[in-house]
Write a protein that holds these residues in place. Structure first.
Motif, mmCIF file in Angstrom:
data_model
loop_
_atom_site.group_PDB
_atom_site.id
_atom_site.type_symbol
_atom_site.label_atom_id
_atom_site.label_comp_id
_atom_site.label_asym_id
_atom_site.label_seq_id
_atom_site.Cartn_x
_atom_site.Cartn_y
_atom_site.Cartn_z
ATOM 1 N N PRO A 143 14.653 43.594 4.682
ATOM 2 C CA PRO A 143 14.160 44.450 3.593
ATOM 3 C C PRO A 143 12.635 44.547 3.634
ATOM 4 O O PRO A 143 11.946 43.550 3.851
ATOM 5 C CB PRO A 143 14.637 43.726 2.329
ATOM 6 N N ALA A 144 12.120 45.745 3.442
ATOM 7 C CA ALA A 144 10.666 45.944 3.493
ATOM 8 C C ALA A 144 9.972 45.287 2.296
ATOM 9 O O ALA A 144 8.982 44.573 2.457
ATOM 10 C CB ALA A 144 10.340 47.432 3.534
ATOM 11 N N ARG A 145 10.455 45.543 1.093
ATOM 12 C CA ARG A 145 9.927 44.933 -0.140
ATOM 13 C C ARG A 145 8.401 45.028 -0.238
ATOM 14 O O ARG A 145 7.716 44.056 -0.559
ATOM 15 C CB ARG A 145 10.349 43.461 -0.241
ATOM 16 N N LEU A 146 7.848 46.206 0.025
ATOM 17 C CA LEU A 146 6.404 46.367 -0.024
ATOM 18 C C LEU A 146 5.888 46.705 -1.421
ATOM 19 O O LEU A 146 4.711 46.502 -1.710
ATOM 20 C CB LEU A 146 5.964 47.448 0.978
ATOM 21 N N ASP A 147 6.762 47.240 -2.256
ATOM 22 C CA ASP A 147 6.373 47.527 -3.640
ATOM 23 C C ASP A 147 6.867 46.393 -4.531
ATOM 24 O O ASP A 147 8.072 46.256 -4.748
ATOM 25 C CB ASP A 147 6.979 48.853 -4.094
ATOM 26 N N PRO A 148 5.977 45.554 -5.071
ATOM 27 C CA PRO A 148 6.416 44.406 -5.880
ATOM 28 C C PRO A 148 7.138 44.815 -7.161
ATOM 29 O O PRO A 148 7.912 44.030 -7.714
ATOM 30 C CB PRO A 148 5.099 43.686 -6.198
ATOM 31 N N HIS A 149 6.912 46.030 -7.632
ATOM 32 C CA HIS A 149 7.546 46.483 -8.874
ATOM 33 C C HIS A 149 8.917 47.102 -8.634
ATOM 34 O O HIS A 149 9.692 47.262 -9.569
ATOM 35 C CB HIS A 149 6.640 47.500 -9.577
ATOM 36 N N ASN A 150 9.209 47.441 -7.378
ATOM 37 C CA ASN A 150 10.512 48.004 -7.039
ATOM 38 C C ASN A 150 10.808 47.659 -5.582
ATOM 39 O O ASN A 150 10.548 48.460 -4.683
ATOM 40 C CB ASN A 150 10.524 49.519 -7.243
ATOM 41 N N PRO A 151 11.335 46.474 -5.318
ATOM 42 C CA PRO A 151 11.492 45.975 -3.944
ATOM 43 C C PRO A 151 12.396 46.813 -3.048
ATOM 44 O O PRO A 151 12.269 46.770 -1.833
ATOM 45 C CB PRO A 151 12.085 44.569 -4.149
ATOM 46 N N ARG A 152 13.376 47.540 -3.619
ATOM 47 C CA ARG A 152 14.301 48.359 -2.832
ATOM 48 C C ARG A 152 14.883 47.577 -1.646
ATOM 49 O O ARG A 152 14.566 47.848 -0.476
ATOM 50 C CB ARG A 152 13.600 49.621 -2.325
ATOM 51 N N PRO A 153 15.769 46.623 -1.902
ATOM 52 C CA PRO A 153 16.310 45.788 -0.814
ATOM 53 C C PRO A 153 17.127 46.547 0.214
ATOM 54 O O PRO A 153 17.358 46.052 1.318
ATOM 55 C CB PRO A 153 17.182 44.768 -1.565
ATOM 56 N N ASP A 154 17.548 47.775 -0.130
ATOM 57 C CA ASP A 154 18.334 48.568 0.817
ATOM 58 C C ASP A 154 17.461 49.205 1.900
ATOM 59 O O ASP A 154 17.956 49.586 2.964
ATOM 60 C CB ASP A 154 19.101 49.663 0.082
ATOM 61 N N VAL A 155 16.150 49.306 1.649
ATOM 62 C CA VAL A 155 15.232 49.888 2.623
ATOM 63 C C VAL A 155 14.824 48.788 3.597
ATOM 64 O O VAL A 155 14.105 47.854 3.247
ATOM 65 C CB VAL A 155 13.992 50.489 1.933
ATOM 66 N N LYS A 156 15.267 48.910 4.859
ATOM 67 C CA LYS A 156 15.042 47.843 5.832
ATOM 68 C C LYS A 156 14.260 48.345 7.041
ATOM 69 O O LYS A 156 14.404 49.501 7.451
ATOM 70 C CB LYS A 156 16.383 47.251 6.285
ATOM 71 N N VAL A 157 13.450 47.433 7.591
ATOM 72 C CA VAL A 157 12.634 47.752 8.766
ATOM 73 C C VAL A 157 12.734 46.602 9.765
ATOM 74 O O VAL A 157 13.224 45.514 9.445
ATOM 75 C CB VAL A 157 11.150 47.977 8.369
ATOM 76 N N GLU A 158 12.249 46.860 10.972
ATOM 77 C CA GLU A 158 12.281 45.835 12.013
ATOM 78 C C GLU A 158 11.367 44.658 11.641
ATOM 79 O O GLU A 158 10.203 44.848 11.300
ATOM 80 C CB GLU A 158 11.808 46.424 13.342
ATOM 81 N N SER A 159 11.897 43.460 11.741
ATOM 82 C CA SER A 159 11.142 42.260 11.346
ATOM 83 C C SER A 159 9.901 42.058 12.208
ATOM 84 O O SER A 159 8.861 41.596 11.715
ATOM 85 C CB SER A 159 12.044 41.020 11.435
ATOM 86 N N SER A 160 9.980 42.405 13.514
ATOM 87 C CA SER A 160 8.832 42.176 14.395
ATOM 88 C C SER A 160 7.630 42.999 13.946
ATOM 89 O O SER A 160 6.497 42.502 13.905
ATOM 90 C CB SER A 160 9.189 42.518 15.837
ATOM 91 N N TYR A 161 7.852 44.259 13.585
ATOM 92 C CA TYR A 161 6.743 45.115 13.154
ATOM 93 C C TYR A 161 6.254 44.724 11.762
ATOM 94 O O TYR A 161 5.050 44.792 11.477
ATOM 95 C CB TYR A 161 7.167 46.581 13.195
ATOM 96 N N MET A 162 7.173 44.316 10.910
ATOM 97 C CA MET A 162 6.768 43.868 9.578
ATOM 98 C C MET A 162 5.890 42.620 9.672
ATOM 99 O O MET A 162 4.890 42.486 8.949
ATOM 100 C CB MET A 162 8.001 43.582 8.715
ATOM 101 N N ASN A 163 6.234 41.708 10.584
ATOM 102 C CA ASN A 163 5.421 40.498 10.760
ATOM 103 C C ASN A 163 4.020 40.846 11.256
ATOM 104 O O ASN A 163 3.022 40.276 10.785
ATOM 105 C CB ASN A 163 6.103 39.550 11.746
ATOM 106 N N LEU A 164 3.939 41.762 12.214
ATOM 107 C CA LEU A 164 2.625 42.174 12.709
ATOM 108 C C LEU A 164 1.802 42.836 11.608
ATOM 109 O O LEU A 164 0.591 42.664 11.528
ATOM 110 C CB LEU A 164 2.777 43.146 13.879
ATOM 111 N N TYR A 165 2.477 43.568 10.762
ATOM 112 C CA TYR A 165 1.811 44.340 9.710
ATOM 113 C C TYR A 165 1.325 43.450 8.564
ATOM 114 O O TYR A 165 0.271 43.706 7.980
ATOM 115 C CB TYR A 165 2.789 45.389 9.181
ATOM 116 N N THR A 166 2.063 42.398 8.261
ATOM 117 C CA THR A 166 1.753 41.603 7.065
ATOM 118 C C THR A 166 1.198 40.212 7.336
ATOM 119 O O THR A 166 0.718 39.555 6.409
ATOM 120 C CB THR A 166 3.022 41.454 6.188
ATOM 121 N N SER A 167 1.249 39.736 8.595
ATOM 122 C CA SER A 167 0.764 38.383 8.884
ATOM 123 C C SER A 167 -0.749 38.304 8.741
ATOM 124 O O SER A 167 -1.477 39.231 9.101
ATOM 125 C CB SER A 167 1.164 37.958 10.295
#
Length: 348
Positions: free
Chosen positions: A214-238
């Motif tokens: 799950p992307a969960r980029l909006d803390p006010h509305n996590p939208r768990p159904d919206v999913k992205v690749e973990s590798s790119y999310m890690n690069l983006y948020t680490s």
């Protein structure tokens, strides 16, 4: 509704009729066996880097020289070129203005490779060779109409050790804004974010070992159904607090800089154009979704600033819910893909 359009490079006879295909020429510059640069023998690496520099420079000059020709026509239809109407009647057959804009943003991506220090023995290995004030001029883009405002760094899953020490953070791209003269040509202030693709072993490995989360980029509305690749999310948020070049995660750097620029030019007509190649394209798509989901693309009158994503040889990064949400948010995605490229995809 916004669409994600995929244009195969086999359409080059239609898309790039007047110029040698930047993208086909790029594929001929690929490294032997597509292996990471640091694994090449010194002689192989030096030959490849010299060839790359000469070819890349020859691609940049014509685009900079001819960009002014279509200025007045582009100014009248820039919103359509940016995809606000899903590029209706602009793709088949390929509109020449859209063709020129694809080439223009492709060159901005090429600049990333030209400016990145890919020599493993260098003190600036995997960082930019030039200061941000001089970078565009140093790679032959002086007069391109944009000014670099910030360099962007990311933190991969593992660091690379060189003879000068270990620094996990590495340069991944830049943010730039159109100059006052370019604003007159474009009829808007264009904010661009540009990313390069994979150049090291760890980045290739991360691309292969991945799963949807799950992307969960909006803390006010996590939208768990919206999913992205973990590798790119890690690069983006680490976040790497050790590296002297980076301040916060790739995401934090970008959102802070884009918010600053939008605030500075809030009373002008604005556009946001995000582009990247390969892994960089995935980061570009993720950033575009993030901006739109958080509602940061608003000008001084609270009007929505259009977001356009131009991707080169980039894999899909999310599931169908991610695509649907991007369409709901009005994120305009144009993917230029090489039909011969093999990439592992979990998403749509």
């Amino acid at each position: 509704m916004s669409l994600s359009l995929s244009i195969n490079l086999s359409m080059a006879s239609t898309i790039f009729t007047s110029n040698p295909s930047l993208l086909f020429r790029y594929t001929r510059l690929r490294r032997p066996q597509q292996c990471p640069l640091e694994q090449l023998k010194v002689t192989q690496r030096n030959v490849w880097l010299r060839r790359w520099s000469v070819e890349a420079a020859s691609m940049v000059a014509p685009v900079v020289k001819t960009k002014a020709k279509a200025g007045s026509r582009l100014a009248r239809v820039w919103r359509e070129i940016q995809g606000v109407d899903d590029w209706e009647d602009f793709v088949e057959p390929m509109n020449t203005l859209l063709q020129d804009e694809i080439m223009r943003y492709a060159v901005f991506v090429m600049v990333c490779y030209m400016a990145c220090d890919l020599e493993p023995t260098s003190k600036r290995f995997l960082n930019c060779k030039y200061g941000k004030k001089n970078m565009l001029r140093e790679v032959g883009m002086d007069g391109c109409g944009y000014e670099v405002t910030k360099y962007i760094y990311m933190t991969p899953d593992s660091s690379i050790t060189t003879q000068f020490g270990t620094c996990p953070g590495r340069w991944i791209g830049y943010v730039a804004v159109s100059s006052d003269d370019e604003v007159k040509r474009l009829r808007r202030r264009d904010i661009i974010v540009i990313f390069h693709g994979m150049v090291t072993n760890t980045e290739w490995t991360a691309n292969l070992i991945s799963s949807l989360i799950p992307a969960r980029l909006d803390p006010h509305n996590p939208r768990p159904d919206v999913k992205v690749e973990s590798s790119y999310m890690n690069l983006y948020t680490s976040d790497d607090s050790v590296c002297k070049f980076s301040h916060g995660s790739c995401r934090e750097q970008l959102l802070s800089e884009l918010s600053r620029i939008i605030k500075e030019y809030r009373d002008e007509e604005l556009s946001i154009t995000i582009s990247g190649h390969s892994m960089g394209g995935s980061l570009a798509w993720l950033l575009a979704y993030d901006i739109a989901e958080l509602g940061l693309n608003r000008d001084g009158l609270n009007h929505e600033v259009p977001i356009t994503v131009c991707l080169f040889d980039s894999p899909s990064i999310g599931n169908s819910s991610f695509k649907e949400r991007c369409e709901e948010l009005g994120v305009n995605v144009l993917r230029i893909v090489n039909g011969n490229k093999l990439i592992i995809e979990h998403g749509f």
